[in-house]
Design a protein around this motif. Sequence first.
Motif, PDB file in Angstrom:
ATOM      1  N   VAL A   1      27.423   5.091 -22.428  1.00  0.00           N
ATOM      2  CA  VAL A   1      27.471   6.551 -22.759  1.00  0.00           C
ATOM      3  C   VAL A   1      28.844   7.177 -22.770  1.00  0.00           C
ATOM      4  CG1 VAL A   1      25.198   6.761 -21.490  1.00  0.00           C
ATOM      5  CG2 VAL A   1      27.371   6.679 -20.104  1.00  0.00           C
ATOM      6  N   VAL A   2      29.936   6.603 -22.357  1.00  0.00           N
ATOM      7  CA  VAL A   2      31.215   7.246 -22.420  1.00  0.00           C
ATOM      8  C   VAL A   2      31.679   7.202 -23.791  1.00  0.00           C
ATOM      9  CG1 VAL A   2      31.731   6.131 -19.979  1.00  0.00           C
ATOM     10  CG2 VAL A   2      32.361   4.641 -22.176  1.00  0.00           C
ATOM     11  N   LYS A   3      30.700   6.625 -24.675  1.00  0.00           N
ATOM     12  CA  LYS A   3      31.432   6.742 -26.162  1.00  0.00           C
ATOM     13  C   LYS A   3      30.839   8.083 -26.997  1.00  0.00           C
ATOM     14  CE  LYS A   3      31.564   1.798 -26.549  1.00  0.00           C
ATOM     15  NZ  LYS A   3      30.929   0.569 -27.281  1.00  0.00           N
ATOM     16  N   TYR A   4      29.944   8.867 -26.312  1.00  0.00           N
ATOM     17  CA  TYR A   4      29.135   9.563 -27.072  1.00  0.00           C
ATOM     18  C   TYR A   4      28.852  10.918 -26.259  1.00  0.00           C
ATOM     19  CZ  TYR A   4      27.295   5.234 -29.255  1.00  0.00           C
ATOM     20  OH  TYR A   4      27.099   3.892 -29.940  1.00  0.00           O
ATOM     21  N   GLY A   5      28.347  11.956 -27.172  1.00  0.00           N
ATOM     22  CA  GLY A   5      27.815  13.295 -26.701  1.00  0.00           C
ATOM     23  C   GLY A   5      26.374  13.010 -26.144  1.00  0.00           C
ATOM     24  N   VAL A   6      26.227  13.496 -24.769  1.00  0.00           N
ATOM     25  CA  VAL A   6      25.040  12.791 -24.314  1.00  0.00           C
ATOM     26  C   VAL A   6      24.084  14.124 -23.919  1.00  0.00           C
ATOM     27  CG1 VAL A   6      23.830  11.859 -22.084  1.00  0.00           C
ATOM     28  CG2 VAL A   6      25.931  10.724 -23.314  1.00  0.00           C
ATOM     29  N   ALA A   7      22.820  13.993 -24.013  1.00  0.00           N
ATOM     30  CA  ALA A   7      21.954  15.159 -24.124  1.00  0.00           C
ATOM     31  C   ALA A   7      21.174  15.265 -22.592  1.00  0.00           C
ATOM     32  CB  ALA A   7      20.853  14.919 -25.032  1.00  0.00           C
ATOM     33  N   ASP A   8      21.344  16.507 -21.960  1.00  0.00           N
ATOM     34  CA  ASP A   8      20.873  16.747 -20.676  1.00  0.00           C
ATOM     35  C   ASP A   8      19.400  17.482 -21.097  1.00  0.00           C
ATOM     36  OD1 ASP A   8      19.979  17.471 -18.085  1.00  0.00           O
ATOM     37  OD2 ASP A   8      21.491  18.725 -17.932  1.00  0.00           O
ATOM     38  N   ILE A   9      18.237  16.767 -20.880  1.00  0.00           N
ATOM     39  CA  ILE A   9      17.038  17.268 -21.427  1.00  0.00           C
ATOM     40  C   ILE A   9      16.210  17.775 -20.234  1.00  0.00           C
ATOM     41  CG2 ILE A   9      17.056  15.687 -23.327  1.00  0.00           C
ATOM     42  CD1 ILE A   9      14.928  14.092 -22.072  1.00  0.00           C
ATOM     43  N   GLU A  10      15.104  18.539 -20.379  1.00  0.00           N
ATOM     44  CA  GLU A  10      13.965  18.859 -19.429  1.00  0.00           C
ATOM     45  C   GLU A  10      12.796  17.939 -19.722  1.00  0.00           C
ATOM     46  OE1 GLU A  10      13.131  22.979 -19.930  1.00  0.00           O
ATOM     47  OE2 GLU A  10      15.163  23.477 -20.110  1.00  0.00           O
ATOM     48  N   GLY A  11      12.461  17.298 -18.686  1.00  0.00           N
ATOM     49  CA  GLY A  11      11.187  16.300 -18.702  1.00  0.00           C
ATOM     50  C   GLY A  11      11.385  15.055 -19.280  1.00  0.00           C
TER      51      GLY A  11
ATOM     52  N   VAL B   1      26.776  16.682 -22.761  1.00  0.00           N
ATOM     53  CA  VAL B   1      28.042  16.367 -22.244  1.00  0.00           C
ATOM     54  C   VAL B   1      28.964  15.519 -23.019  1.00  0.00           C
ATOM     55  CG1 VAL B   1      29.058  15.537 -19.926  1.00  0.00           C
ATOM     56  CG2 VAL B   1      26.796  16.621 -19.955  1.00  0.00           C
ATOM     57  N   GLU B   2      29.817  15.668 -23.411  1.00  0.00           N
ATOM     58  CA  GLU B   2      30.580  14.989 -24.316  1.00  0.00           C
ATOM     59  C   GLU B   2      31.370  13.852 -23.561  1.00  0.00           C
ATOM     60  OE1 GLU B   2      31.925  13.733 -28.045  1.00  0.00           O
ATOM     61  OE2 GLU B   2      30.612  15.437 -27.296  1.00  0.00           O
ATOM     62  N   LYS B   3      31.008  12.511 -23.889  1.00  0.00           N
ATOM     63  CA  LYS B   3      31.866  11.232 -23.325  1.00  0.00           C
ATOM     64  C   LYS B   3      31.815  11.260 -21.710  1.00  0.00           C
ATOM     65  CE  LYS B   3      34.148  10.532 -27.606  1.00  0.00           C
ATOM     66  NZ  LYS B   3      35.555  10.363 -28.347  1.00  0.00           N
ATOM     67  N   PRO B   4      30.599  11.388 -21.338  1.00  0.00           N
ATOM     68  CA  PRO B   4      30.766  11.432 -19.698  1.00  0.00           C
ATOM     69  C   PRO B   4      30.780  10.078 -19.119  1.00  0.00           C
ATOM     70  CG  PRO B   4      28.365  11.407 -20.421  1.00  0.00           C
ATOM     71  CD  PRO B   4      29.205  11.440 -21.818  1.00  0.00           C
ATOM     72  N   ALA B   5      31.551  10.125 -17.822  1.00  0.00           N
ATOM     73  CA  ALA B   5      31.633   8.926 -17.223  1.00  0.00           C
ATOM     74  C   ALA B   5      30.097   8.387 -16.889  1.00  0.00           C
ATOM     75  CB  ALA B   5      32.453   9.261 -15.705  1.00  0.00           C
ATOM     76  N   ILE B   6      29.991   7.221 -16.534  1.00  0.00           N
ATOM     77  CA  ILE B   6      28.762   6.632 -16.299  1.00  0.00           C
ATOM     78  C   ILE B   6      27.874   7.048 -15.337  1.00  0.00           C
ATOM     79  CG2 ILE B   6      27.401   4.371 -15.736  1.00  0.00           C
ATOM     80  CD1 ILE B   6      29.653   2.816 -17.139  1.00  0.00           C
ATOM     81  N   ASP B   7      28.557   7.487 -14.087  1.00  0.00           N
ATOM     82  CA  ASP B   7      27.912   8.135 -12.759  1.00  0.00           C
ATOM     83  C   ASP B   7      27.617   9.505 -13.312  1.00  0.00           C
ATOM     84  OD1 ASP B   7      30.628   8.747 -12.975  1.00  0.00           O
ATOM     85  OD2 ASP B   7      30.694   8.436 -10.607  1.00  0.00           O
ATOM     86  N   LYS B   8      28.380  10.291 -14.152  1.00  0.00           N
ATOM     87  CA  LYS B   8      28.027  11.609 -14.376  1.00  0.00           C
ATOM     88  C   LYS B   8      27.147  11.853 -15.506  1.00  0.00           C
ATOM     89  CE  LYS B   8      31.176  12.850 -11.276  1.00  0.00           C
ATOM     90  NZ  LYS B   8      30.969  13.626 -10.191  1.00  0.00           N
ATOM     91  N   ALA B   9      26.862  10.956 -16.298  1.00  0.00           N
ATOM     92  CA  ALA B   9      25.903  11.049 -17.476  1.00  0.00           C
ATOM     93  C   ALA B   9      24.512  11.527 -17.150  1.00  0.00           C
ATOM     94  CB  ALA B   9      25.748   9.990 -18.188  1.00  0.00           C
TER      95      ALA B   9
END
Length: 276
Positions: A169-179, A193-201
């Motif tokens: 996940v640290v390599k990508y932009g990650v989506a925060d989705i609903e449901g 979230v752009e390239k988040p730490a594993i515990d923050k994704a």
Amino acid sequence: MKAIIPVAGFGTRMLPASKAIPKEMITLIDRPLIQYVIEEAHAAGITEIILVTHTAKSAIENHFDTNFELEWQLEQKGKLEILDAVRSVCPSGMRISSVRQSRGLGLGHAILCAREMVNSDDIAILLPDVLINNKLSNHATDNLAAMIQRFNIDKAGQVMVEAVSEKDVVKYGVADIEGDITPGTSRPVRGFVEKPAIDKAPSNLAVVGRYVLPKEIWPYLEQAKPGAGGEIQLTDAIDSLVKDGVVEAYYMTGKSHDCGYIQGYVETFIEYANNS
């Protein structure tokens, strides 16, 4: 709907292969990478492509143009099967035009360069580094076509995502989705979230490189301030759309391939060769 394909980058992750040849023109099996992306757009019903290009990328435009001398030679020699392949490089009914990005000011800026050519209308954006292998999907509708169909229901922007391993996940932009979300469906997003730490994704759903966006994106792109790397980021403009409640994540079916670096390109070549 018109599609924008940004091809102005120098392809530094593919050097030295991309020093004299645009990375988009590097061949995968029997055709250059960019042709797969054009064919994907055509399959989704898109009939007009705008390439955002650079002075060193004329080979891309030449590839999709007519070469009368070559076609005449093939016809005279009776090489009709090859002639047919050459003539079908640009899909029937597809119009491909281009505009230059004079300075490398980011993906958001590249998209802005094409604004006048799409009349500030709704757009699809396809990143040429990414190929989508729909053959590995059990769904009848290709991903881009499904995104456009969903968009046409209520004009909610669609951003393609794909599940990746937690460590990546640290390599990508990650989506925060609903449901919850399943392949081939869309869900509203709270943000990216752009390239988040594993515990923050917020999830393991990474942005893939396909977007279908409403015309409301244009003012946000114009107003976007330089972000990461001092560049105008498309993600920042999409985040503004998210706050207006008009963006969804589309969970792709099949498999994506990042051909923008050597290892990814080699892995893609092997898989496509095995499935050709």
